[in-house]
Design a protein around this motif. Sequence first.
Motif, PDB file in Angstrom:
ATOM      1  N   LEU A   1      -2.424  98.848  10.458  1.00 20.42           N
ATOM      2  CA  LEU A   1      -3.252  97.863  11.127  1.00 20.42           C
ATOM      3  C   LEU A   1      -2.785  96.323  11.159  1.00 20.42           C
ATOM      4  CD1 LEU A   1      -6.795  99.800  11.676  1.00 20.42           C
ATOM      5  CD2 LEU A   1      -5.013  99.507  13.247  1.00 20.42           C
ATOM      6  N   ALA A   2      -2.804  96.080   9.579  1.00 24.51           N
ATOM      7  CA  ALA A   2      -2.468  94.839   9.193  1.00 24.51           C
ATOM      8  C   ALA A   2      -0.976  94.343   9.504  1.00 24.51           C
ATOM      9  CB  ALA A   2      -2.749  94.626   7.604  1.00 24.51           C
ATOM     10  N   LEU A   3      -0.014  95.262   9.381  1.00 26.03           N
ATOM     11  CA  LEU A   3       1.415  95.329   9.777  1.00 26.03           C
ATOM     12  C   LEU A   3       1.516  95.140  11.310  1.00 26.03           C
ATOM     13  CD1 LEU A   3       4.251  95.462   9.236  1.00 26.03           C
ATOM     14  CD2 LEU A   3       4.326  97.954   9.414  1.00 26.03           C
TER      15      LEU A   3
ATOM     16  N   ARG B   1      10.953  91.439   6.463  1.00 25.34           N
ATOM     17  CA  ARG B   1      10.197  91.771   5.474  1.00 25.34           C
ATOM     18  C   ARG B   1       9.421  90.583   4.637  1.00 25.34           C
ATOM     19  NH1 ARG B   1      13.836  95.782   1.906  1.00 25.34           N
ATOM     20  NH2 ARG B   1      12.537  94.544   0.100  1.00 25.34           N
ATOM     21  N   ALA B   2      10.168  89.566   4.465  1.00 25.19           N
ATOM     22  CA  ALA B   2       9.712  88.474   3.713  1.00 25.19           C
ATOM     23  C   ALA B   2       8.591  87.940   4.485  1.00 25.19           C
ATOM     24  CB  ALA B   2      11.065  87.383   3.501  1.00 25.19           C
ATOM     25  N   TRP B   3       8.761  87.732   5.821  1.00 31.71           N
ATOM     26  CA  TRP B   3       7.838  87.012   6.621  1.00 31.71           C
ATOM     27  C   TRP B   3       6.576  87.801   6.944  1.00 31.71           C
ATOM     28  CZ3 TRP B   3       4.682  87.691  10.830  1.00 31.71           C
ATOM     29  CH2 TRP B   3       4.502  86.720  11.616  1.00 31.71           C
ATOM     30  N   LEU B   4       6.724  89.266   6.972  1.00 28.92           N
ATOM     31  CA  LEU B   4       5.568  90.049   6.991  1.00 28.92           C
ATOM     32  C   LEU B   4       4.778  90.043   5.466  1.00 28.92           C
ATOM     33  CD1 LEU B   4       7.093  92.854   8.831  1.00 28.92           C
ATOM     34  CD2 LEU B   4       5.339  91.440   9.550  1.00 28.92           C
ATOM     35  N   ARG B   5       5.502  89.992   4.309  1.00 26.30           N
ATOM     36  CA  ARG B   5       4.990  89.963   3.366  1.00 26.30           C
ATOM     37  C   ARG B   5       4.125  88.548   3.041  1.00 26.30           C
ATOM     38  NH1 ARG B   5       9.625  92.093  -0.060  1.00 26.30           N
ATOM     39  NH2 ARG B   5       9.259  94.115  -0.368  1.00 26.30           N
TER      40      ARG B   5
END
Length: 192
Positions: A125-127, A177-181
């Motif tokens: 859900l967070a993703l 990936r970096a942005w989402l982290r």
Amino acid sequence: MSELTQLLEAAATGDRQAAADLLPLVYDELRRLAAHRLARESPGHTLQPTDLVHEAYLRLAREPGAAGPRWAGRGQFFAAAAEAMRRILVESARRKSRLRHGGDRERVDFDDQDVPVRPPPEEILALDEALTRLDAEHPEAARVVELHFFAGLSIEDAAEALGVSRASAYRLWSYARAWLRCEVGGGDAPAW
């Protein structure tokens, strides 16, 4: 007469205690014999030397010696054990080659595969929320994440599906990936 020969003769006449005492004396040698047999088998064989020894010993011990001792000594016992192991391996090969046991399928080790592991629902859900925000800023990067993470495509397959080069797809994947982290939780975020 050696202890092994005495136990072999007693076991052949049906003495269960002798059969039980026999295994510890011959186990190491039977295991070496089994390992040697299995070393010559094709890779991906599912039988282990220990399994082969146990099955062969059970077959040898199961056969009653009504007609007197089956083994005149150590040599005949190990010859019988080798024959039992050969039969077990042949039966195993025949069983695996049958269609109903997957004879038309090829064994694949998971170590060689990129098997996706799904995170818990709250992380998904967070993703999803972060991916919606990424889609507004950088739609192409969001598509790579969707194809790789949710559809299970490799980055190369995602590149082909999006019509971009592999290098571009890997750049988009690294960026996403970096942005989402950063969006999901900094250093504590899962390593998608």
